[in-house]
Design an enzyme around this catalytic site. Structure first.
Site, PDB file in Angstrom:
ATOM      1  N   ARG A  46     -24.759  19.380  24.632  1.00  0.00           N
ATOM      2  CA  ARG A  46     -25.919  18.840  23.901  1.00  0.00           C
ATOM      3  C   ARG A  46     -26.565  19.950  23.084  1.00  0.00           C
ATOM      4  NH1 ARG A  46     -30.258  18.975  26.481  1.00  0.00           N
ATOM      5  NH2 ARG A  46     -29.674  17.798  28.332  1.00  0.00           N
ATOM      6  N   TYR A  98     -33.853   3.933   1.308  1.00  0.00           N
ATOM      7  CA  TYR A  98     -32.932   3.299   2.254  1.00  0.00           C
ATOM      8  C   TYR A  98     -33.765   2.457   3.248  1.00  0.00           C
ATOM      9  CZ  TYR A  98     -29.764   2.799   6.190  1.00  0.00           C
ATOM     10  OH  TYR A  98     -29.026   2.293   7.216  1.00  0.00           O
ATOM     11  N   ASP A 166     -33.412  13.378   0.757  1.00  0.00           N
ATOM     12  CA  ASP A 166     -32.273  12.639   1.289  1.00  0.00           C
ATOM     13  C   ASP A 166     -31.195  12.676   0.201  1.00  0.00           C
ATOM     14  OD1 ASP A 166     -30.362  10.740   2.008  1.00  0.00           O
ATOM     15  OD2 ASP A 166     -31.819   9.441   2.998  1.00  0.00           O
ATOM     16  N   LYS A 191     -21.687   8.511   4.970  1.00  0.00           N
ATOM     17  CA  LYS A 191     -21.381   8.076   3.608  1.00  0.00           C
ATOM     18  C   LYS A 191     -20.425   9.062   2.938  1.00  0.00           C
ATOM     19  CE  LYS A 191     -24.433   5.109   5.004  1.00  0.00           C
ATOM     20  NZ  LYS A 191     -25.848   5.178   4.691  1.00  0.00           N
TER      21      LYS A 191
HETATM   22  C1  PLP Z   1     -27.085   5.100   5.389  1.00  0.00           C
HETATM   23  C2  PLP Z   1     -28.230   5.884   4.926  1.00  0.00           C
HETATM   24  C3  PLP Z   1     -29.104   6.499   5.836  1.00  0.00           C
HETATM   25  C4  PLP Z   1     -28.993   6.307   7.339  1.00  0.00           C
HETATM   26  O1  PLP Z   1     -27.868   6.911   7.864  1.00  0.00           O
HETATM   27  P1  PLP Z   1     -27.054   6.359   9.147  1.00  0.00           P
HETATM   28  O2  PLP Z   1     -25.914   7.320   9.233  1.00  0.00           O
HETATM   29  O3  PLP Z   1     -26.654   4.958   8.835  1.00  0.00           O
HETATM   30  O4  PLP Z   1     -27.979   6.438  10.304  1.00  0.00           O
HETATM   31  C5  PLP Z   1     -30.130   7.284   5.332  1.00  0.00           C
HETATM   32  N1  PLP Z   1     -30.304   7.435   3.996  1.00  0.00           N
HETATM   33  C6  PLP Z   1     -29.493   6.857   3.089  1.00  0.00           C
HETATM   34  C7  PLP Z   1     -29.737   7.072   1.640  1.00  0.00           C
HETATM   35  C8  PLP Z   1     -28.444   6.057   3.520  1.00  0.00           C
HETATM   36  O5  PLP Z   1     -27.653   5.461   2.617  1.00  0.00           O
END
Ligand code: PLP
Length: 373
Positions: A46, A98, A166, A191
């Site tokens: 962890r 998001y 982000d 992604k």
């Molecule tokens: C998918 C996404 C998230 C969240 O990520 P997860 O891996 O699904 O928890 C945050 N920000 C953006 C822009 C996203 O497309």
């Protein structure tokens, strides 16, 4: 060293004990100690694991940062960053966000006394902090309207607030927020970083020792860590990030230009199109315009989704295969309809994650689905 070289070599030397060119996956929860407290740098997975540590080295290197942290998901990374705040603190965020981030803000953290204000992502002045503002949360390009915020301009007026970007839609290859003045970069590595739709993960990078230490403490204290296997998959994916992002950007530009001339399409959102309000800023702060294209459909949504075949109707994005998403019923369903519509996410909006298939095949598929719509 340049980006592609770092993507392939950072955090990766042949395994010293066997010579294996690709380091093994350390599937272990714990590590032997010689005498109490005497060990080889790892105690419990962890806290740290060799496979995760290699991934974190590459993540930091690709963002030009000092530190990287890998998380179990993008949302886990977002949640950990919010734990830097205290009750009474204020956050400014763009209003095209998001849906899951909005849900964490409104349905988890507001309850603990954090206040959130949402502003127009195109308008730098709206991100100006008050004395209570501790975080400025930028998502650029935004999801799902692919709006662009000028990171450098926001960072210049941040005062004592931290700027978080982000960077999920752009990825490290197309956009380097730390160099533009951001303090923290956050990703859903599910992604583009992962890129193959086979792993859920998150990441954070920063050049601040203090922020890193605090986040590392929170990560170990609370535990939202990725498994060694997921860490290994992500590390493997990062080696082709530059190749994939070039291909995604080429295909998305061609798809956006095709959509723009189609009678069944009302409006196309892609920063690579000259009419896009964020075109000039995107040209400045991004290497290419990325793989995400949204458009408003002037036709039957059901007929379109039944006819389309190479674009799979699914949530998520950033994989090598093309996906189509209907934000209002899928990714953004957690945002109340009136707020969603006011922010410009109409019921006929479709979001494409343009994959790296042959672009002529993609356009032929869109053409037939639109003519049936
Ligand atoms: C998918 C996404 C998230 C969240 O990520 P997860 O891996 O699904 O928890 C945050 N920000 C953006 C822009 C996203 O497309």
């Amino acid at each position: 060293m340049k980006f592609p070289t770092r993507a392939i070599h950072a955090g990766q030397d042949p395994d010293p004990s066997t010579g294996a060119v690709i380091p093994p996956i350390y599937m272990t929860s714990t590590f032997a100690q010689e005498t109490p407290g005497v060990h080889k740098g790892f105690e419990y997975s962890r806290t740290d694991n060799p496979t995760r540590q290699k991934l974190e080295t590459v993540l930091a290197s690709l963002d030009g940062g000092q530190h990287g942290l890998a998380f179990a998901s993008g949302n886990a990374a977002t949640d950990t960053i919010l734990k830097l705040l205290s009750p009474g603190d204020h956050v400014i965020a763009g209003n095209d966000l998001y849906g899951g981030t909005y849900r964490i803000f409104e349905n988890v953290w507001r309850h603990w006394g954090i206040d959130f204000t949402y502003v127009d992502p195109n308008n730098t002045a709206d991100f100006k902090p008050t004395d209570k503002t501790k975080l400025i949360w930028l998502e650029t390009p935004t999801n799902p309207l692919i709006k662009i915020t000028d990171i450098e301009a926001v960072a210049k007026q941040k005062g004592d607030a931290l700027v978080v970007v982000d960077n999920t839609f752009a990825s490290s290859y197309l956009q380097q927020p730390l160099a533009l003045g951001a303090d923290i970069v956050v990703y859903s590595s599910t992604k583009y970083l992962g890129g193959h739709s086979d792993v859920v993960g998150g990441a954070v990078t920063t050049s601040s020792d203090e922020i890193h230490e605090r986040l590392k403490f929170l990560q170990n204290a609370v535990g939202p860590v990725p498994s060694p296997f997921d860490s290994w998959l992500l590390h493997r994916s990062l080696k082709t990030l530059h190749l994939r992002m070039e291909a995604h950007s080429n295909n998305a530009q061609a798809v956006a230009e095709f959509l723009q001339g189609n009678a069944k399409v009302d409006h196309v959102y892609y920063p690579g199109l000259a009419h896009h309000p964020g075109h000039d800023v995107a040209k400045n702060q991004m290497k290419r315009f990325g793989g995400m294209v949204s458009f408003e459909l002037n036709g039957s949504l059901n007929a379109f989704s039944k006819s389309i075949s190479l674009f799979t109707l699914a949530e998520s994005l950033g994989g090598i295969e093309s996906l189509v998403c209907h934000p209002s019923s899928m990714t953004h369903a957690s945002i109340p309809r009136d707020i969603r519509i006011a922010n410009g996410v109409k019921d006929n909006l479709l979001r494409l994650s343009v994959g790296v298939e042959d672009v002529d095949d993609l356009i032929t598929d869109l053409e037939q689905a639109l003519s049936n719509a």
